[in-house]
Design an enzyme around this catalytic site. Structure first.
Site, PDB file in Angstrom:
ATOM      1  N   HIS A   1      82.518   4.892 -17.569  1.00 44.97           N
ATOM      2  CA  HIS A   1      82.057   5.863 -16.275  1.00 44.97           C
ATOM      3  C   HIS A   1      83.821   5.804 -16.078  1.00 44.97           C
ATOM      4  CE1 HIS A   1      80.171   6.220 -12.070  1.00 44.97           C
ATOM      5  NE2 HIS A   1      81.689   4.906 -11.826  1.00 44.97           N
ATOM      6  N   GLU A   2      84.383   4.367 -16.143  1.00 43.65           N
ATOM      7  CA  GLU A   2      85.846   4.839 -14.938  1.00 43.65           C
ATOM      8  C   GLU A   2      86.949   5.643 -15.768  1.00 43.65           C
ATOM      9  OE1 GLU A   2      86.018   3.129 -12.726  1.00 43.65           O
ATOM     10  OE2 GLU A   2      84.322   1.901 -12.794  1.00 43.65           O
TER      11      GLU A   2
ATOM     12  N   TYR B   1      75.619   8.104  -6.336  1.00 42.64           N
ATOM     13  CA  TYR B   1      76.338   7.741  -7.686  1.00 42.64           C
ATOM     14  C   TYR B   1      74.437   8.148  -8.255  1.00 42.64           C
ATOM     15  CZ  TYR B   1      79.323   3.831  -6.609  1.00 42.64           C
ATOM     16  OH  TYR B   1      80.943   3.960  -6.329  1.00 42.64           O
TER      17      TYR B   1
ATOM     18  N   GLU C   1      81.572  10.486  -7.615  1.00 51.49           N
ATOM     19  CA  GLU C   1      80.090   9.508  -8.092  1.00 51.49           C
ATOM     20  C   GLU C   1      79.292  10.178  -8.592  1.00 51.49           C
ATOM     21  OE1 GLU C   1      81.339   6.499  -9.064  1.00 51.49           O
ATOM     22  OE2 GLU C   1      82.909   6.539  -7.225  1.00 51.49           O
TER      23      GLU C   1
ATOM     24  N   PRO D   1      87.132  -7.163  -6.868  1.00 52.09           N
ATOM     25  CA  PRO D   1      84.707  -7.416  -6.184  1.00 52.09           C
ATOM     26  C   PRO D   1      84.163  -5.977  -7.224  1.00 52.09           C
ATOM     27  CG  PRO D   1      86.672  -5.829  -4.481  1.00 52.09           C
ATOM     28  CD  PRO D   1      87.594  -7.009  -5.983  1.00 52.09           C
TER      29      PRO D   1
ATOM     30  N   GLU E   1      88.326   3.161 -11.337  1.00 52.79           N
ATOM     31  CA  GLU E   1      89.574   3.945 -12.064  1.00 52.79           C
ATOM     32  C   GLU E   1      90.769   4.151 -11.528  1.00 52.79           C
ATOM     33  OE1 GLU E   1      86.839   4.537  -9.628  1.00 52.79           O
ATOM     34  OE2 GLU E   1      86.572   7.052  -8.491  1.00 52.79           O
TER      35      GLU E   1
ATOM     36  N   HIS F   1      85.722   9.381 -14.657  1.00 56.98           N
ATOM     37  CA  HIS F   1      87.026   9.660 -12.900  1.00 56.98           C
ATOM     38  C   HIS F   1      87.227   9.438 -13.735  1.00 56.98           C
ATOM     39  CE1 HIS F   1      83.893   8.078  -9.754  1.00 56.98           C
ATOM     40  NE2 HIS F   1      84.398   7.293 -10.546  1.00 56.98           N
TER      41      HIS F   1
ATOM     42  N   ASP G   1      82.858   3.444   3.658  1.00 57.27           N
ATOM     43  CA  ASP G   1      82.479   2.400   2.833  1.00 57.27           C
ATOM     44  C   ASP G   1      81.088   2.050   2.558  1.00 57.27           C
ATOM     45  OD1 ASP G   1      84.219   1.185   1.369  1.00 57.27           O
ATOM     46  OD2 ASP G   1      83.955  -0.893   1.650  1.00 57.27           O
TER      47      ASP G   1
HETATM   48 ZN   LIG Z   1      82.661   5.380 -10.040  1.00 55.86          ZN
END
Ligand SMILES: [Zn+2]
Length: 631
Positions: A323-324, A409, A346, A294, A299, A327, A401
């Site tokens: 990005h990952e 972010y 983030e 999803p 990360e 992290h 969530d």
């Molecule tokens: Zn992230």
């Protein structure tokens, strides 16, 4: 507003003092420092008893879709502690034992919405271990069990987990709070010929024969991590090395494509180390998952989980891996202590991602990403309740969530870019490296971030403090006046082409030669609000083959234009896209757009009915709220 920042700083000073006092007390057994802030999303009472290590012995039963076995928890406790409180959701607890396998008293308290049920265990008189024998529910939210038909190879089943934010408690009975860091080891038994990978050190073996057509795999993570980063995947997995400390796992059918796409990974780590300091986790491997994953990526330490939608064929979507990878510093090395501090994970990571992209592919590419990010943020903030546009968000009583918007972010990254602009990179970069070092392997709050920034960067410079205006960022809605605004000259040319096309120019006359995928994305985002005719859309699609593009970001942007104009010829491509991948970032806006009109609603319901069984629970939970559970 100023007052709330001041009170946070005062708290940080008290806590820093308490930690120092705790560390100096040599007569006490190892009771690690308690988190500063109560985590409203965990039942744990870590000041009394705290999980420091999780040892899993689990067997994967694909026929009943459960993990079954035991978790042996190592507990650090205060002298007067009587119970340890664990987080669980949907777990079936068989027995709880002490180290000598003698039963311990336990009770599962009533279910609380979003959080599950506290498991309260009476601590043993002797020993520091608690053994929980249990099994997961077939619909455990962290676990997705895929039938062979849902994989690329179509031959073997597949299982993968996703723990963030508070889903780990649906497969492991532990203290599921990002402020309670734990080491772990695991012994996992699965049917042959499946292979297990985890976010941990993995011995380079194909497992050990466990009899009855099963094999056992062992893992160890010696660095303390928040439990949401404990992750597992089981499937027909192949591996290819990319560099001395990098490699890719995926199904054999996708291995060559994935290895080709990720060829820059080793260079990316080198660029990230220049900014963040040494990579501290040993290996960095990527697991490319089946399409139902999803998220873009997760990360998980040592082993990033990634969507196959990044396999564009031209390495154009590797910013997701930047990005990952980032992290590994922001999020994994220094973690948010609660989900209200999510922007610390983030925002830092998004800023870091743009810097890696700048180092590898140049400033123009990084500016394009920053402008696209800012545009997303402005669009999303317009629809959010004002309180949800603050960086320090209040998530009490809510599913964490709900805080996963572009605010943590992009607004978070904008804060760091603004500070960077105010002090210059000569001062900002050493502070950033120092921040990762000072807080390495700890989980911190926004309060501690402020204290660090004040002590190590601002250092009493009142003019600088006023220019950055932290309260406006953290506690006020929207974007502050001090925001650094990224500009992309390459986008100015795109906007000119968008204008020409909207005014009637043929698609073949657009000056799109040598465009980066981000320029296409920007063009399509610009065109979405223009009253284009079906003939114009046909011209655009046939000239530039948008419905057939392998780049998922461009396809997504094109399909949003098509849906906005109710363009029937794009519906087959839309249907293919919605049924062939389960990435929430793509699904949510498309279903929302469809549900806005009488034209789109039947399409959304028909497609969702077919696609829903293939989506992860994280996505169905969101899309159920848009289309309905039984479309
Ligand atoms: Zn992230």
């Amino acid at each position: 507003m100023t007052r709330s920042v001041r009170s946070r700083i005062a708290l940080a000073v008290i806590c820093a003092f308490a930690v120092a006092a705790c560390r100096q007390d040599a007569t006490r057994p190892a009771m690690p420092e308690a988190p500063l802030t109560a985590d409203v999303h965990s039942f744990a009472r870590p000041a009394e008893a705290r999980v420091t290590h999780v040892a899993l012995e689990l067997e994967a039963d694909f026929s009943s879709r459960v993990l079954r076995g035991r978790a042996t928890l190592t507990i650090a406790r205060a002298d007067d502690a009587r119970d340890v409180v664990l987080d669980t959701r949907g777990l079936e607890i068989a027995r709880v034992l002490d180290q000598q396998r003698q039963p311990l008293t336990f009770r599962l308290e009533p279910e609380v919405p979003h959080l599950g049920r506290p498991l309260v265990v009476s601590l043993p008189a002797a020993g520091d271990r608690v053994v929980v024998e249990y099994q997961t529910a077939p619909d455990a939210a962290a676990l997705q069990w895929l039938s062979p038909g849902q994989t690329a190879g179509k031959t073997h089943p597949y299982l993968y987990s996703h723990g963030q934010a508070i889903l780990t408690r649906t497969w492991i009975p532990t203290q599921d709070s990002p402020g309670i860091r734990q080491t772990y080891d695991a012994t996992i038994t699965v049917p042959t010929p499946l292979r297990v990978v985890m976010s941990a050190e993995m011995p380079p073996t194909d497992g050990v024969d466990a009899g009855q057509g099963r094999r056992t795999f062992r893992f160890r993570m010696n660095q303390p991590i928040p439990p949401y980063l404990i992750a597992i995947a089981v499937g027909d997995l192949a591996f290819r090395e990319l560099g001395p400390r990098t490699g890719v796992y995926t199904e054999p059918a996708m291995l060559a494509r994935a290895a080709d796409e990720l060829v820059d990974l080793e260079r990316m780590i080198a660029a990230a180390e220049t900014l963040g300091g040494p990579y501290r986790w040993g290996r960095y491997d990527v697991l490319v998952l089946p399409p139902s994953f999803p998220f873009g990526g997760m990360e998980n330490p040592r082993l990033t989980f990634a969507t196959p939608t990044i396999l564009a064929g031209d390495r154009s979507l590797v910013s997701l891996l930047a990005h990952e990878l980032a992290h590994s510093w922001s999020g994994n090395l220094v973690s948010n202590a609660t989900w209200g501090d999510f922007w610390l994970n983030e925002g830092f990571t998004t800023y870091f991602e743009y810097r890696i992209m700048e180092a590898l592919y140049g400033a123009p590419r990084a500016s394009m990403l920053a402008v696209l990010g800012r545009n997303d943020l402005l669009r999303e903030m317009a629809d959010l309740p004002p309180d949800d546009t603050k960086l320090a968000i209040d998530l009490a009583g809510r599913d964490p969530d709900e805080g996963t918007t572009s605010v943590p972010y992009e607004k978070g990254a904008a804060l760091l870019a603004t500070i960077e602009q105010a002090v210059g990179r000569d001062r900002f970069d050493p502070w950033l490296r120092g921040y990762f070092n000072r807080h390495a392997f700890t989980s911190i709050t926004t309060t501690q971030f402020i204290a660090d920034l004040q002590q190590e960067l601002i250092r009493g410079d009142q003019a600088l403090l006023a220019r950055i205006d932290l309260p406006a960022w953290l506690d006020a809605p929207g974007l502050p006046a001090s925001t650094f605004v990224p500009v992309s000259p390459a986008f100015t040319q795109v906007e000119e082409q968008a204008r020409r096309f909207a005014q009637g120019a043929r698609a073949s006359t657009l000056a799109v030669g040598g465009w980066a995928p981000q320029q296409w994305q920007h063009l399509l985002e610009r065109l979405r609000t223009r009253p284009l005719t079906a003939a114009q859309l046909r011209d655009l699609d046939t000239t530039h083959a948008l419905s057939a593009t392998g780049n998922s970001e461009i396809l997504f942007a094109w399909l949003r234009v098509a849906v906005a104009r109710q363009y029937d010829p794009a519906v087959p491509a839309l249907e293919r896209f919605l049924t062939s991948q389960g990435r929430r970032k793509f699904l949510k806006p498309l279903y929302e757009d469809l549900m806005k009109t009488p034209w789109g609603r039947p399409i959304a319901r028909r497609v969702y009915a077919a696609a829903r069984p293939g989506y992860h629970a994280v996505s169905t939970q969101t899309i159920d709220g848009i289309v309905g559970e039984n479309p």
